[in-house]
Design a protein around this motif. Structure first.
Motif, PDB file in Angstrom:
ATOM      1  N   LEU A   1      -9.661  16.164   8.248  1.00 12.38           N
ATOM      2  CA  LEU A   1      -8.898  16.529   9.025  1.00 12.38           C
ATOM      3  C   LEU A   1      -7.925  16.558   7.804  1.00 12.38           C
ATOM      4  N   LYS A   2      -7.804  15.246   7.049  1.00 12.75           N
ATOM      5  CA  LYS A   2      -6.171  15.789   6.457  1.00 12.75           C
ATOM      6  C   LYS A   2      -6.609  16.533   5.678  1.00 12.75           C
ATOM      7  N   ALA A   3      -7.214  17.441   5.297  1.00 16.65           N
ATOM      8  CA  ALA A   3      -7.155  18.738   4.096  1.00 16.65           C
ATOM      9  C   ALA A   3      -6.156  19.815   4.950  1.00 16.65           C
ATOM     10  N   THR A   4      -7.479  20.193   6.308  1.00 17.08           N
ATOM     11  CA  THR A   4      -6.798  20.812   7.184  1.00 17.08           C
ATOM     12  C   THR A   4      -5.496  20.232   8.025  1.00 17.08           C
ATOM     13  N   GLY A   5      -5.184  18.987   7.442  1.00 22.03           N
ATOM     14  CA  GLY A   5      -3.336  18.978   7.803  1.00 22.03           C
ATOM     15  C   GLY A   5      -3.922  18.150   9.786  1.00 22.03           C
ATOM     16  N   GLU A   6      -4.592  19.045  10.423  1.00 21.51           N
ATOM     17  CA  GLU A   6      -4.970  18.191  11.918  1.00 21.51           C
ATOM     18  C   GLU A   6      -4.190  16.903  12.279  1.00 21.51           C
ATOM     19  N   GLY A   7      -4.730  16.072  11.148  1.00 19.82           N
ATOM     20  CA  GLY A   7      -5.012  14.591  11.496  1.00 19.82           C
ATOM     21  C   GLY A   7      -5.832  14.466  12.409  1.00 19.82           C
ATOM     22  N   LEU A   8      -5.612  13.032  13.330  1.00 20.92           N
ATOM     23  CA  LEU A   8      -6.784  13.002  14.010  1.00 20.92           C
ATOM     24  C   LEU A   8      -6.209  13.187  15.615  1.00 20.92           C
TER      25      LEU A   8
ATOM     26  N   VAL B   1      -2.481  11.561  -0.210  1.00 18.34           N
ATOM     27  CA  VAL B   1      -2.392   9.985  -0.088  1.00 18.34           C
ATOM     28  C   VAL B   1      -3.147   8.949   1.112  1.00 18.34           C
ATOM     29  N   THR B   2      -3.993   7.769   0.325  1.00 15.20           N
ATOM     30  CA  THR B   2      -4.903   6.997   1.508  1.00 15.20           C
ATOM     31  C   THR B   2      -4.574   5.753   0.705  1.00 15.20           C
ATOM     32  N   HIS B   3      -5.100   5.261   2.179  1.00 17.26           N
ATOM     33  CA  HIS B   3      -4.588   3.663   1.610  1.00 17.26           C
ATOM     34  C   HIS B   3      -5.166   2.688   2.632  1.00 17.26           C
ATOM     35  N   SER B   4      -5.765   1.671   2.734  1.00 14.96           N
ATOM     36  CA  SER B   4      -6.660   0.817   3.221  1.00 14.96           C
ATOM     37  C   SER B   4      -7.762  -0.458   2.412  1.00 14.96           C
TER      38      SER B   4
ATOM     39  N   ARG C   1       1.064  -1.128  -0.054  1.00 12.23           N
ATOM     40  CA  ARG C   1       0.373  -0.113  -0.202  1.00 12.23           C
ATOM     41  C   ARG C   1       0.992   1.228   0.015  1.00 12.23           C
ATOM     42  N   PHE C   2       1.782   0.941   0.195  1.00 16.25           N
ATOM     43  CA  PHE C   2       2.379   1.990   1.083  1.00 16.25           C
ATOM     44  C   PHE C   2       3.553   2.712  -0.427  1.00 16.25           C
ATOM     45  N   LEU C   3       4.282   1.651  -0.945  1.00 11.75           N
ATOM     46  CA  LEU C   3       4.696   1.664  -2.316  1.00 11.75           C
ATOM     47  C   LEU C   3       4.038   2.105  -3.508  1.00 11.75           C
TER      48      LEU C   3
ATOM     49  N   PRO D   1       5.452  17.458  10.438  1.00 18.63           N
ATOM     50  CA  PRO D   1       5.402  19.789  11.076  1.00 18.63           C
ATOM     51  C   PRO D   1       5.467  19.448  12.526  1.00 18.63           C
ATOM     52  N   ASP D   2       5.378  18.871  13.408  1.00 18.98           N
ATOM     53  CA  ASP D   2       5.280  18.396  15.011  1.00 18.98           C
ATOM     54  C   ASP D   2       6.437  17.963  15.096  1.00 18.98           C
ATOM     55  N   CYS D   3       7.564  16.834  14.641  1.00 19.18           N
ATOM     56  CA  CYS D   3       8.275  16.564  15.415  1.00 19.18           C
ATOM     57  C   CYS D   3       9.687  15.891  14.443  1.00 19.18           C
TER      58      CYS D   3
ATOM     59  N   PRO E   1       9.871  12.025   8.877  1.00 21.18           N
ATOM     60  CA  PRO E   1       9.325  11.748   7.704  1.00 21.18           C
ATOM     61  C   PRO E   1       8.353  11.271   7.659  1.00 21.18           C
ATOM     62  N   HIS E   2       7.445  11.297   8.473  1.00 16.15           N
ATOM     63  CA  HIS E   2       5.992  10.623   9.184  1.00 16.15           C
ATOM     64  C   HIS E   2       4.581  11.322   8.581  1.00 16.15           C
ATOM     65  N   GLY E   3       5.317  12.757   7.668  1.00 20.99           N
ATOM     66  CA  GLY E   3       3.805  13.605   7.904  1.00 20.99           C
ATOM     67  C   GLY E   3       3.161  13.738   6.512  1.00 20.99           C
ATOM     68  N   LYS E   4       2.268  14.049   6.378  1.00 20.44           N
ATOM     69  CA  LYS E   4       1.923  14.526   4.758  1.00 20.44           C
ATOM     70  C   LYS E   4       2.949  14.700   3.876  1.00 20.44           C
ATOM     71  N   VAL E   5       2.566  13.781   2.386  1.00 17.39           N
ATOM     72  CA  VAL E   5       3.914  14.266   1.600  1.00 17.39           C
ATOM     73  C   VAL E   5       3.582  15.452   0.800  1.00 17.39           C
ATOM     74  N   ARG E   6       4.782  16.454   0.246  1.00 18.02           N
ATOM     75  CA  ARG E   6       4.418  17.790  -0.043  1.00 18.02           C
ATOM     76  C   ARG E   6       5.147  17.306  -1.488  1.00 18.02           C
TER      77      ARG E   6
HETATM   78  C1  LIG Z   1      -2.999  11.295   8.706  1.00 13.28           C
HETATM   79  C2  LIG Z   1      -4.231  10.089   9.593  1.00 13.28           C
HETATM   80  C3  LIG Z   1      -5.880  10.594   9.767  1.00 13.28           C
HETATM   81  C4  LIG Z   1      -3.992   9.266   8.544  1.00 13.28           C
HETATM   82  O1  LIG Z   1      -4.642   8.164   8.229  1.00 13.28           O
HETATM   83  P1  LIG Z   1      -5.065   6.865   8.116  1.00 13.28           P
HETATM   84  O2  LIG Z   1      -6.706   6.540   7.419  1.00 13.28           O
HETATM   85  O3  LIG Z   1      -4.684   5.885   9.603  1.00 13.28           O
HETATM   86  O4  LIG Z   1      -4.185   6.638   7.611  1.00 13.28           O
HETATM   87  P2  LIG Z   1      -4.394   6.663   5.577  1.00 13.28           P
HETATM   88  O5  LIG Z   1      -3.570   5.811   5.016  1.00 13.28           O
HETATM   89  O6  LIG Z   1      -6.208   7.165   5.017  1.00 13.28           O
HETATM   90  O7  LIG Z   1      -3.420   8.406   5.165  1.00 13.28           O
HETATM   91  C5  LIG Z   1      -2.179   8.123   5.088  1.00 13.28           C
HETATM   92  C6  LIG Z   1      -1.159   9.432   4.582  1.00 13.28           C
HETATM   93  O8  LIG Z   1      -1.768  10.712   4.922  1.00 13.28           O
HETATM   94  C7  LIG Z   1      -0.739  11.160   5.287  1.00 13.28           C
HETATM   95  N1  LIG Z   1      -0.651  11.943   5.911  1.00 13.28           N
HETATM   96  C8  LIG Z   1       0.426  11.561   6.835  1.00 13.28           C
HETATM   97  N2  LIG Z   1      -0.345  12.890   8.617  1.00 13.28           N
HETATM   98  C9  LIG Z   1      -1.288  13.621   7.813  1.00 13.28           C
HETATM   99  C10 LIG Z   1      -1.389  14.781   8.129  1.00 13.28           C
HETATM  100  N3  LIG Z   1      -1.174  14.983   9.366  1.00 13.28           N
HETATM  101  N4  LIG Z   1      -2.329  15.250   7.136  1.00 13.28           N
HETATM  102  C11 LIG Z   1      -3.338  15.208   6.257  1.00 13.28           C
HETATM  103  N5  LIG Z   1      -1.699  13.700   5.489  1.00 13.28           N
HETATM  104  C12 LIG Z   1      -1.729  12.881   6.988  1.00 13.28           C
HETATM  105  C13 LIG Z   1       0.452  10.126   4.315  1.00 13.28           C
HETATM  106  O9  LIG Z   1       0.544  10.736   3.109  1.00 13.28           O
HETATM  107  C14 LIG Z   1      -0.206   8.683   4.596  1.00 13.28           C
HETATM  108  O10 LIG Z   1       0.376   8.464   3.809  1.00 13.28           O
HETATM  109  P3  LIG Z   1       2.068   7.986   3.085  1.00 13.28           P
HETATM  110  O11 LIG Z   1       2.707   7.950   4.279  1.00 13.28           O
HETATM  111  O12 LIG Z   1       1.711   6.280   2.478  1.00 13.28           O
HETATM  112  O13 LIG Z   1       2.412   8.699   2.317  1.00 13.28           O
HETATM  113  C15 LIG Z   1      -3.343  10.228  10.734  1.00 13.28           C
HETATM  114  O14 LIG Z   1      -2.264   8.728  10.324  1.00 13.28           O
HETATM  115  C16 LIG Z   1      -2.585  11.242  11.292  1.00 13.28           C
HETATM  116  O15 LIG Z   1      -4.262  11.791  12.159  1.00 13.28           O
HETATM  117  N6  LIG Z   1      -1.953  11.381  11.953  1.00 13.28           N
HETATM  118  C17 LIG Z   1      -1.354  12.374  12.395  1.00 13.28           C
HETATM  119  C18 LIG Z   1      -1.313  12.469  13.764  1.00 13.28           C
HETATM  120  C19 LIG Z   1      -0.947  12.860  14.866  1.00 13.28           C
HETATM  121  O16 LIG Z   1      -0.900  13.741  15.802  1.00 13.28           O
HETATM  122  N7  LIG Z   1       0.921  13.567  14.209  1.00 13.28           N
HETATM  123  C20 LIG Z   1       2.003  13.813  15.395  1.00 13.28           C
HETATM  124  C21 LIG Z   1       2.827  13.238  14.353  1.00 13.28           C
HETATM  125  S1  LIG Z   1       4.038  13.458  16.208  1.00 13.28           S
END
Ligand SMILES: CC(C)(COP(=O)(O)OP(=O)(O)OC[C@H]1O[C@@H](n2cnc3c(N)ncnc32)[C@H](O)[C@@H]1OP(=O)(O)O)[C@@H](O)C(=O)NCCC(=O)NCCS
Ligand SMILES: [Zn+2]
Length: 210
Positions: A156-163, A88-91, A40-42, A70-72, A75-80
């Motif tokens: 939450l992914k559009a705003t970059g906040e995540g969960l 990006v999303t996978h499930s 899925r990642f690949l 941006p927090d820590c 390299p686990h953040g949103k790809v830019r």
């Molecule tokens: C982003 C998030 C909602 C994704 O949830 P998910 O349903 O498990 O996974 P998805 O497959 O839909 O999405 C994963 C993709 O989201 C992207 N992503 C990671 N963080 C993100 C963010 N804050 N906002 C938007 N997109 C994000 C990545 O590109 C990732 O894919 P990749 O690593 O394969 O390129 C969740 O992982 C999250 O909330 N992460 C950040 C939370 C956090 O506390 N971050 C600080 C850590 S120090």
């Protein structure tokens, strides 16, 4: 404004895609324990690289991507990438990538029939949504919950906040959320931060991944 969404089934992953990955991506790939997570990642990386490579007239390996959190700083953040907004999303069986000219969030989830929907609803859904779920049972209930969940994650992914964002809140003004049709086993949603509703095109990445 337009959003392109590309989808791939997990079975389309091939070892040769690894050749285009950068060191950070190879590290991420190695860290996954299960083959299906690696696949899925690949696929997500490869779709991003190949679509942008075609747009930029560059080899896929030369596309510069940044995954810095941006927090820590890990390299686990949103790809830019410069000049484009990505999500990006996978499930389950599906991997999706959205390309847009405005901040975008894409989320797909496999519908899990064994979900404890009532317990999840308490933490993730609003009063009105919880009420709405009472009209469903069994698999239909899991589907309805998953539909809500993907809409929230897309936002939450559009705003970059995540969960860390507030899951129980409604959709903020200025964000368009659209349900995407991806078959019975999954639910998917797209959120775009835009004053006007997005024009969305969806396509399979099968050809792109050949
Ligand atoms: C982003 C998030 C909602 C994704 O949830 P998910 O349903 O498990 O996974 P998805 O497959 O839909 O999405 C994963 C993709 O989201 C992207 N992503 C990671 N963080 C993100 C963010 N804050 N906002 C938007 N997109 C994000 C990545 O590109 C990732 O894919 P990749 O690593 O394969 O390129 C969740 O992982 C999250 O909330 N992460 C950040 C939370 C956090 O506390 N971050 C600080 C850590 S120090
Ligand atoms: Zn982090």
């Amino acid at each position: 404004m337009g959003v392109e969404v590309w989808w791939a089934e997990v079975g389309l992953a091939r070892q040769e895609f690894v050749a285009d990955l950068n060191d950070v991506e190879r590290g991420r790939l190695d860290a996954y324990l299960r083959d299906v997570d690696k696949a899925r990642f690949l696929l997500g990386v490869t779709i991003v690289r190949r679509v942008l490579a075609a747009r930029m007239s560059l080899p896929a390996a030369k596309v510069a991507l940044d995954r810095t959190c941006p927090d820590c700083g890990k390299p686990h953040g949103k790809v830019r990438s410069t000049g484009v907004e990505l999500s990006v999303t996978h499930s389950g069986d599906l991997v999706g990538v959205a390309f847009a000219d405005r901040p975008v969030g894409l989320d797909v989830e496999r519908v899990d029939p064994s979900l404890d929907v009532d317990a999840l609803a308490r933490v993730a859904l609003s009063e009105a949504e919880t009420q709405e779920l009472r009209g469903y049972d069994g698999l239909a209930k899991a589907r309805a919950f998953t539909e809500y969940w993907t809409r929230k994650e897309a936002v939450l992914k559009a705003t970059g906040e995540g969960l860390r964002g507030d899951l129980r809140a409604g959709v903020p003004a200025g964000i368009h959320v659209v349900e995407l049709e991806v078959g019975a086993d999954h639910r998917a949603a797209l959120a775009v931060i835009s004053p006007t509703p997005p024009v969305i095109t969806q396509q399979t990445a099968a050809q792109l991944l050949r």
